[in-house]
Design a protein around this motif. Structure first.
Motif, PDB file in Angstrom:
ATOM      1  N   ARG A 121     -37.312  28.475  28.244  1.00  0.00           N
ATOM      2  CA  ARG A 121     -37.874  29.120  29.570  1.00  0.00           C
ATOM      3  C   ARG A 121     -38.590  30.298  29.632  1.00  0.00           C
ATOM      4  O   ARG A 121     -39.217  30.991  30.256  1.00  0.00           O
ATOM      5  CB  ARG A 121     -36.720  28.791  30.683  1.00  0.00           C
ATOM      6  CG  ARG A 121     -36.573  27.639  31.313  1.00  0.00           C
ATOM      7  CD  ARG A 121     -35.801  27.669  32.365  1.00  0.00           C
ATOM      8  NE  ARG A 121     -35.063  26.395  32.547  1.00  0.00           N
ATOM      9  CZ  ARG A 121     -33.835  26.536  32.520  1.00  0.00           C
ATOM     10  NH1 ARG A 121     -32.746  27.514  32.459  1.00  0.00           N
ATOM     11  NH2 ARG A 121     -32.943  25.413  32.530  1.00  0.00           N
ATOM     12  N   ALA A 122     -37.921  31.306  28.877  1.00  0.00           N
ATOM     13  CA  ALA A 122     -38.069  32.571  28.664  1.00  0.00           C
ATOM     14  C   ALA A 122     -39.648  32.646  27.818  1.00  0.00           C
ATOM     15  O   ALA A 122     -40.548  33.535  28.433  1.00  0.00           O
ATOM     16  CB  ALA A 122     -37.227  33.512  27.872  1.00  0.00           C
ATOM     17  N   GLU A 124     -41.770  30.387  28.180  1.00  0.00           N
ATOM     18  CA  GLU A 124     -42.943  29.863  29.104  1.00  0.00           C
ATOM     19  C   GLU A 124     -43.068  30.726  30.110  1.00  0.00           C
ATOM     20  O   GLU A 124     -44.236  30.999  30.525  1.00  0.00           O
ATOM     21  CB  GLU A 124     -42.381  28.511  29.821  1.00  0.00           C
ATOM     22  CG  GLU A 124     -42.233  27.276  28.932  1.00  0.00           C
ATOM     23  CD  GLU A 124     -41.443  26.188  29.369  1.00  0.00           C
ATOM     24  OE1 GLU A 124     -40.970  26.253  30.454  1.00  0.00           O
ATOM     25  OE2 GLU A 124     -41.574  25.177  28.794  1.00  0.00           O
ATOM     26  N   ASP A 125     -42.035  31.439  30.788  1.00  0.00           N
ATOM     27  CA  ASP A 125     -42.289  32.601  31.756  1.00  0.00           C
ATOM     28  C   ASP A 125     -43.219  33.562  30.925  1.00  0.00           C
ATOM     29  O   ASP A 125     -44.008  34.124  31.772  1.00  0.00           O
ATOM     30  CB  ASP A 125     -40.834  33.428  32.084  1.00  0.00           C
ATOM     31  CG  ASP A 125     -39.997  32.280  32.851  1.00  0.00           C
ATOM     32  OD1 ASP A 125     -40.657  31.226  33.502  1.00  0.00           O
ATOM     33  OD2 ASP A 125     -38.966  32.459  33.190  1.00  0.00           O
ATOM     34  N   GLU A 126     -42.861  33.911  29.593  1.00  0.00           N
ATOM     35  CA  GLU A 126     -43.911  34.834  29.011  1.00  0.00           C
ATOM     36  C   GLU A 126     -45.100  34.550  28.947  1.00  0.00           C
ATOM     37  O   GLU A 126     -46.223  35.255  29.302  1.00  0.00           O
ATOM     38  CB  GLU A 126     -43.270  35.343  27.669  1.00  0.00           C
ATOM     39  CG  GLU A 126     -43.661  36.528  27.032  1.00  0.00           C
ATOM     40  CD  GLU A 126     -43.026  36.659  25.442  1.00  0.00           C
ATOM     41  OE1 GLU A 126     -43.620  36.198  24.649  1.00  0.00           O
ATOM     42  OE2 GLU A 126     -41.962  37.107  25.705  1.00  0.00           O
ATOM     43  N   ILE A 128     -46.703  32.486  30.906  1.00  0.00           N
ATOM     44  CA  ILE A 128     -47.233  32.447  32.604  1.00  0.00           C
ATOM     45  C   ILE A 128     -47.483  33.856  32.792  1.00  0.00           C
ATOM     46  O   ILE A 128     -48.772  34.037  33.445  1.00  0.00           O
ATOM     47  CB  ILE A 128     -46.371  31.828  33.388  1.00  0.00           C
ATOM     48  CG1 ILE A 128     -46.089  30.094  33.002  1.00  0.00           C
ATOM     49  CG2 ILE A 128     -46.679  32.019  34.827  1.00  0.00           C
ATOM     50  CD1 ILE A 128     -45.032  29.591  33.842  1.00  0.00           C
ATOM     51  N   THR A 129     -46.802  34.639  32.656  1.00  0.00           N
ATOM     52  CA  THR A 129     -47.052  36.352  32.958  1.00  0.00           C
ATOM     53  C   THR A 129     -48.106  36.687  32.031  1.00  0.00           C
ATOM     54  O   THR A 129     -48.885  37.356  32.498  1.00  0.00           O
ATOM     55  CB  THR A 129     -45.589  37.114  32.396  1.00  0.00           C
ATOM     56  OG1 THR A 129     -44.597  36.438  33.292  1.00  0.00           O
ATOM     57  CG2 THR A 129     -45.952  38.599  32.978  1.00  0.00           C
TER      58      THR A 129
END
Length: 153
Positions: A121-122, A124-126, A128-129
């Protein structure tokens, strides 16, 4: 477990000796859901949570390539271990194969799969950011206003 072999020649048609088991003791886990970690109410609940995490971590085809996941929590805990232990890490494999607690084995697998899920998840968030910053790096005047950070890709 205790195994006693029959004495005497048990060869068949001149073939090599056969061993006959006269007595055996089936060893099973020592816990029966009496000492479950919070928030679990049963070993079946732990098994289901572990299976859900496993299905998030890998494809159903990968899981089924080994066999169908066992319904029995004790058998399932051994089944799930093969997805989180390396083939070359004999110390870890022996440690968990020798463990006589279904709940401890399941909790070990659950902890590893939850850690994997969090890092996924981290990442994927990275990503996306990073994509968002790349798109928004120019303001209305056409000048760069956001510093784009490199990610491990």
């Amino acid at each position: 477990s205790v195994i006693e072999e029959a004495s005497g020649d048990q060869s068949v048609g001149g073939a090599s000796r056969l061993s006959w088991v006269e007595k055996y003791e089936l060893c099973t886990d020592e816990d029966f859901g009496d000492d479950l970690p919070t928030p679990y109410q049963s070993l079946d609940e732990m098994r289901l949570h572990c299976l859900d995490l496993l299905m998030d971590a890998t494809s159903i085809d990968n899981i089924l390539s080994i066999s169908g996941p066992p319904l029995d929590p004790e058998a399932f805990s051994f089944f799930a271990l093969r997805f989180v232990t390396s083939d070359h890490d004999f110390g870890q494999k022996w440690k968990w194969l020798a463990c006589r607690s279904t709940s401890h084995r399941l909790l070990y697998v659950i902890d590893l799969l939850e850690s994997f899920q969090e890092s996924k998840r981290a990442k994927e968030d990275e990503d996306i950011t990073f994509g968002y910053l790349e798109d928004e790096k120019q303001d209305s005047d056409g000048e760069a206003n956001v510093q784009v950070v490199e990610t491990d890709k």
